[in-house]
Design a protein around this motif. Structure first.
Motif, short mmCIF file in Angstrom:
data_model
loop_
_atom_site.label_atom_id
_atom_site.label_comp_id
_atom_site.label_asym_id
_atom_site.label_seq_id
_atom_site.Cartn_x
_atom_site.Cartn_y
_atom_site.Cartn_z
N PHE A 193 113.80 -24.01 39.49
CA PHE A 193 113.69 -24.64 38.17
C PHE A 193 112.61 -25.71 38.20
O PHE A 193 112.31 -26.30 39.24
CB PHE A 193 115.03 -25.26 37.73
CG PHE A 193 115.59 -26.20 38.75
CD1 PHE A 193 115.24 -27.54 38.74
CD2 PHE A 193 116.44 -25.74 39.74
CE1 PHE A 193 115.74 -28.40 39.71
CE2 PHE A 193 116.94 -26.60 40.72
CZ PHE A 193 116.58 -27.94 40.70
N ASP A 223 112.37 -32.89 37.33
CA ASP A 223 113.46 -32.42 38.20
C ASP A 223 113.07 -31.03 38.67
O ASP A 223 112.94 -30.11 37.85
CB ASP A 223 114.77 -32.41 37.40
CG ASP A 223 115.98 -32.08 38.27
OD1 ASP A 223 115.81 -31.76 39.46
OD2 ASP A 223 117.11 -32.15 37.73
N ASP A 235 116.22 -29.81 45.59
CA ASP A 235 116.51 -30.32 44.24
C ASP A 235 116.23 -31.82 44.27
O ASP A 235 116.87 -32.55 45.03
CB ASP A 235 118.00 -30.06 43.92
CG ASP A 235 118.39 -30.47 42.51
OD1 ASP A 235 117.49 -30.86 41.73
OD2 ASP A 235 119.60 -30.39 42.20
N CYS A 236 115.24 -32.26 43.50
CA CYS A 236 114.88 -33.68 43.53
C CYS A 236 114.31 -34.11 42.18
O CYS A 236 113.48 -33.40 41.60
CB CYS A 236 113.85 -33.91 44.63
SG CYS A 236 113.42 -35.65 44.87
N THR A 237 114.79 -35.24 41.69
CA THR A 237 114.28 -35.78 40.43
C THR A 237 113.66 -37.15 40.65
O THR A 237 114.25 -38.00 41.32
CB THR A 237 115.41 -35.97 39.39
OG1 THR A 237 116.18 -34.79 39.31
CG2 THR A 237 114.84 -36.30 38.01
N GLU A 333 122.70 -38.30 41.36
CA GLU A 333 121.68 -38.25 40.32
C GLU A 333 122.11 -38.83 38.98
O GLU A 333 122.21 -38.11 37.98
CB GLU A 333 121.17 -36.81 40.13
CG GLU A 333 122.26 -35.75 39.92
CD GLU A 333 121.66 -34.37 39.66
OE1 GLU A 333 120.80 -34.25 38.79
OE2 GLU A 333 122.07 -33.41 40.34
N GLU A 347 117.28 -38.62 41.46
CA GLU A 347 118.14 -37.71 42.22
C GLU A 347 117.71 -37.59 43.67
O GLU A 347 116.57 -37.23 43.97
CB GLU A 347 118.10 -36.31 41.58
CG GLU A 347 118.87 -35.26 42.39
CD GLU A 347 118.87 -33.89 41.75
OE1 GLU A 347 117.89 -33.55 41.05
OE2 GLU A 347 119.85 -33.16 41.97
ZN ZN Z 1 117.90 -31.76 39.99
#
Ligand code: ZN
Ligand code: ZN
Ligand code: ZN
Length: 372
Positions: A193, A223, A235-237, A333, A347
């Motif tokens: 995503f 994100d 997964d990192c924001t 997050e 996040e």
């Molecule tokens: Zn995320």
């Protein structure tokens, strides 16, 4: 399959009165058998009887890939079926009639298979395999944590490129296009995503991208996540701003940053999932934005487990009274979302250890300023 895992599965099946477990392609199969099989119309299924040896049923035309799985390479039996055979009859045969108990089916098995299984296994009760597997999957081994660490490093390297991509005048979708390429360049095999939520779009936590043009003063929630060759996910924001943000936004962001870092520090194997979520909300509650406590704009749970799936157990949400355990890996997050105006989220992925949280991320969590 490792003998230790098989022993644990057999024990859990015995305790839960499960006669056999049937696992079709997906994260469970990847976890147990090291087989990232494609979810196709022809049946592939790992059958684990309550006693005895498991077997992997695979279409003949996929025998090659099935035999490359960790399961097969460790000596597990692969049973292939030809185009004119009925694999469900092979499966029923493997389960047998002489043992009592339910059939555990993987949580994401297609309904047509669940029903066909029920038919060939003479209406035996069915239960979700997740009730057994999720307990195992959510406690990561040292090796799995290493793989999540690699995933975290890969996605952070993409965030480091964001300031070279984002500028005023570019659209969200152009930014996403460049980020998608960078996710692959960073060593992922797939993009899961890409959220680029600028200005008012930031108020929607699940915004993906649009043709909106980014302009000076816009906060941008980015994100991103992908799948590594190991199957483990990133997964990192981080939240960015072009030029100077509004003063009230900066002030709220400082409160969010403090809540995020304090919540990471709050993680321990003595806390419940919901208490971490409540901790962040309490810290945000004392700050006001437009006359409302900041936590009223925090409209989603604080975190989710991560591993072979982007979202898996444990879920850190109000109502989940499960206690965190060493080895659990999950996101922290918190965010705030102000309709029509902007949003923010920070996040990280952390692992619960006996000494508290180990943060797999190292990148600054500050509001990332991009020169106008
Ligand atoms: Zn995320
Ligand atoms: Zn038994
Ligand atoms: Zn997440």
């Amino acid at each position: 399959m490792e003998l230790e895992l098989l022993t644990r599965l057999h024990q859990a099946m015995h305790d839960d009165d499960v006669a056999a477990m049937v696992i079709t392609p997906g994260a469970d199969l990847q976890y147990i058998a090291g087989y990232d099989a494609k979810p196709l119309e022809r049946l592939t299924a790992l059958v684990i009887p309550h006693t005895g040896s498991p077997a992997l049923i695979a279409p003949a035309l996929e025998a090659g890939e099935a035999r490359e799985s960790t399961f097969a390479r460790n000596g597990g039996e692969v049973i292939t079926w030809s185009e004119t055979e009925d694999p469900f009859l092979i499966l029923a045969d493997l389960v047998g009639d002489d043992v009592s108990g339910a059939i555990a089916v993987d949580d994401h098995m297609w309904a047509q298979r669940v029903l066909r299984l029920r038919q060939v296994l003479h209406e035996r009760p069915q239960v979700l395999a997740g009730s057994i597997l999720n307990d195992l999957r959510q406690k990561k081994t040292a090796r799995e944590i290493e793989l999540l660490q690699e995933a975290a490093a890969a996605i952070e390297s993409v965030h480091r490129l964001v300031p070279t991509i984002v500028r005023s005048g570019i659209t969200e979708s152009e930014v996403a296009h460049h980020i998608g390429a960078a996710i692959i360049d960073a060593g992922h095999t797939g993009v899961d995503f890409v959220i680029v939520a600028s200005g008012p779009n930031g108020a929607n936590p699940h915004h993906s991208v649009s043709e909106r043009v980014i302009s000076i003063g816009d906060p941008i929630v980015i994100d991103i996540g992908g799948t590594m060759p190991s199957g483990y996910r990133s997964d990192c924001t981080r939240t960015y701003v072009v030029g100077e943000p509004a003063a009230e936004y900066s002030a709220a962001f400082e409160v969010l940053l403090n809540a995020q870092q304090s919540s990471v520090a709050f993680v321990s194997d003595e806390r419940t999932c919901e208490s971490v979520d409540a901790h962040a909300r309490a810290l945000m509650h004392d700050h006001h934005l437009d006359g409302r406590p900041l936590d009223e704009y925090f409209i989603h749970r604080i975190g989710h487990g991560i591993g072979l799936e982007s979202h898996e157990e444990p879920y850190l949400v109000q109502g989940n009274t499960d206690v965190l355990q060493p080895g659990m890996a999950f996101s922290i997050e918190p965010g705030f979302y102000v309709p029509g105006r902007y949003g923010a989220r920070i996040e990280d992925i952390v692992v619960c250890t006996e000494e508290g949280a180990r943060n797999l991320n190292t990148l600054s969590r500050d509001l990332m300023r991009i020169p106008a």
